[in-house]
Every structure is written in C-alpha cells, then in structure tokens.
Design an enzyme around this catalytic site. Structure first.
Site, PDB file in Angstrom:
ATOM      1  N   ASP A  98      33.763  41.462  41.234  1.00 54.80           N
ATOM      2  CA  ASP A  98      34.466  41.902  40.450  1.00 54.80           C
ATOM      3  C   ASP A  98      34.093  42.109  38.936  1.00 54.80           C
ATOM      4  O   ASP A  98      33.552  41.403  38.252  1.00 54.80           O
ATOM      5  CB  ASP A  98      35.745  41.337  40.070  1.00 54.80           C
ATOM      6  CG  ASP A  98      37.026  42.255  39.380  1.00 54.80           C
ATOM      7  OD1 ASP A  98      36.065  43.237  38.900  1.00 54.80           O
ATOM      8  OD2 ASP A  98      38.495  42.448  39.329  1.00 54.80           O
ATOM      9  N   ARG A 127      36.105  48.634  41.364  1.00 60.48           N
ATOM     10  CA  ARG A 127      35.496  48.336  42.615  1.00 60.48           C
ATOM     11  C   ARG A 127      36.217  49.535  43.331  1.00 60.48           C
ATOM     12  O   ARG A 127      35.343  50.260  44.073  1.00 60.48           O
ATOM     13  CB  ARG A 127      35.369  47.115  43.387  1.00 60.48           C
ATOM     14  CG  ARG A 127      34.941  46.099  42.479  1.00 60.48           C
ATOM     15  CD  ARG A 127      35.161  44.494  43.025  1.00 60.48           C
ATOM     16  NE  ARG A 127      37.002  44.430  42.315  1.00 60.48           N
ATOM     17  CZ  ARG A 127      37.834  43.431  42.977  1.00 60.48           C
ATOM     18  NH1 ARG A 127      37.085  42.209  43.166  1.00 60.48           N
ATOM     19  NH2 ARG A 127      38.952  43.282  42.204  1.00 60.48           N
ATOM     20  N   CYS A 170      42.027  47.668  45.196  1.00 63.58           N
ATOM     21  CA  CYS A 170      41.485  46.629  44.539  1.00 63.58           C
ATOM     22  C   CYS A 170      42.395  46.225  43.506  1.00 63.58           C
ATOM     23  O   CYS A 170      43.834  46.300  43.392  1.00 63.58           O
ATOM     24  CB  CYS A 170      39.639  46.468  43.743  1.00 63.58           C
ATOM     25  SG  CYS A 170      39.957  47.573  42.285  1.00 63.58           S
TER      26      CYS A 170
HETATM   27  P1  4NP Z   1      39.201  46.024  39.864  1.00 63.65           P
HETATM   28  O1  4NP Z   1      38.512  44.842  37.726  1.00 63.65           O
HETATM   29  O2  4NP Z   1      39.733  45.440  40.309  1.00 63.65           O
HETATM   30  O3  4NP Z   1      37.408  45.937  40.400  1.00 63.65           O
HETATM   31  O4  4NP Z   1      39.067  47.486  39.212  1.00 63.65           O
HETATM   32  C1  4NP Z   1      39.418  44.763  37.165  1.00 63.65           C
HETATM   33  C2  4NP Z   1      39.882  45.853  36.902  1.00 63.65           C
HETATM   34  C3  4NP Z   1      41.021  45.033  35.303  1.00 63.65           C
HETATM   35  C4  4NP Z   1      41.084  43.509  35.615  1.00 63.65           C
HETATM   36  C5  4NP Z   1      41.052  43.020  37.027  1.00 63.65           C
HETATM   37  C6  4NP Z   1      40.216  43.680  37.673  1.00 63.65           C
HETATM   38  N1  4NP Z   1      42.671  43.255  34.659  1.00 63.65           N
HETATM   39  O5  4NP Z   1      43.080  41.897  34.937  1.00 63.65           O
HETATM   40  O6  4NP Z   1      42.582  43.800  33.563  1.00 63.65           O
END
Ligand code: 4NP
Length: 155
Positions: free
Chosen positions: A124, A14, A8
């Site tokens: 997300d 995720r 992800c």
């Molecule tokens: P993930 O969610 O891709 O599902 O782990 C996110 C976690 C952090 C960030 C973006 C998406 N971020 O911009 O820090």
C-alpha cells in the site's frame, strides 16, 4: 460483458491505479465492448475523493488516463454486478468475505494471477510512499489477469 472490480482499502491508491491500467490495456486490445472495469474500497473514509496525488502522478508519467475516477465503498450489490472482484492484499480478501460470498463470483488477489510473484500482496503506497513499486506490481498483475480472462472467456 465481463465486469471486473478492483478492490483495496481506501480506493484512492492501489485499486484506482489498477482500474486505470486495466482500462488502458482493454482499450489497447480493442476489448471495450467485452470487458468493463471499476474499483471500490473496503473503507468509507475517502468516498467521493479523486485518486491520491501519488497515483495520479505515476499514471500521468506512464501516460495512462485517470480522469473522472472518484472513490466509492464496495457494497453487497456489487456481487450481482461483477464477475471478478480482484483485491490487493489478504486483509481485503478477509474483509470481502465478511461482506458477502456468492458462488460464481471470482474473488482473488491480483498477485494470485502472477506466476512466481515477487510479492503475494500489492504493497500500500499510502503507507510505503513507493508508488513506482506498486505500479510495477499492479501492471504485471493486470497483464496476467487480462490473459486469464481472455483465455477463460475465449476472447
Ligand atoms: P489504498 O490506500 O487502499 O491503496 O487506497 C489507502 C488509502 C487510504 C487509507 C488506507 C489505505 N486510509 O487509511 O485512509
């Protein structure tokens, strides 16, 4: 050994959720010696961090182990290690294609494995705040992915 890498953006919401769910299903099916699982993020911001509190809470609620996971960034060498690189959304896929393409490595979205999915991408929860919705989609995707791997690898 078949190796599956969930990907992800941040590797804190995720993909660690998918890794934990998929690992618990592998254990339930007694396939530990046949399928290995890991996760990584396209981004670098959370390298070394544990999963997001929301991901830890939902996994605990569903009694799925989530210990010892720390975020890492995907690297080109992962295409040598993994047979399946499974992403959460279209942006992950385009980012993955920029990093590397390699014949024989399956790069797909998790929802591609679900027949008639309610959503094509895993939302997300870092932005939606809805870890339950994400959990249900990831769980369903993992179920179909596991069936597909078992079928293709004659397990
Ligand atoms: P993930 O969610 O891709 O599902 O782990 C996110 C976690 C952090 C960030 C973006 C998406 N971020 O911009 O820090």
């Amino acid at each position: 050994m078949i190796r599956v890498l969930f990907v992800c953006l941040g590797n804190i919401c995720r993909s660690p959720m998918a890794e934990a769910i998929f690992r618990s299903r592998i254990e339930e099916e007694g396939l530990e010696g046949k399928i290995e699982v890991d996760s990584a993020g396209v981004g670098h911001w959370h390298i070394g961090s544990p999963p997001h509190q929301g991901t830890r809470d939902i996994l605990e609620k569903k009694r799925i182990a989530a210990t010892g996971m720390t975020a890492r960034q995907i690297e080109a060498a992962d295409w040598e290690e993994f047979h399946y690189i499974i992403a959460m959304d279209d942006k992950n896929i385009s980012d993955l294609h920029t990093i590397r393409m390699k014949e024989g490595v399956v790069v797909q979205k998790l929802m591609d494995y679900v027949p008639a999915p309610v959503q094509q991408e895993v939302p997300d929860p870092y932005f939606t705040g809805d870890f339950e919705e994400t959990y249900e989609l990831v769980r369903e995707g993992c179920e179909h992915l596991l069936e597909s791997i078992k079928r293709n690898q004659a397990m």
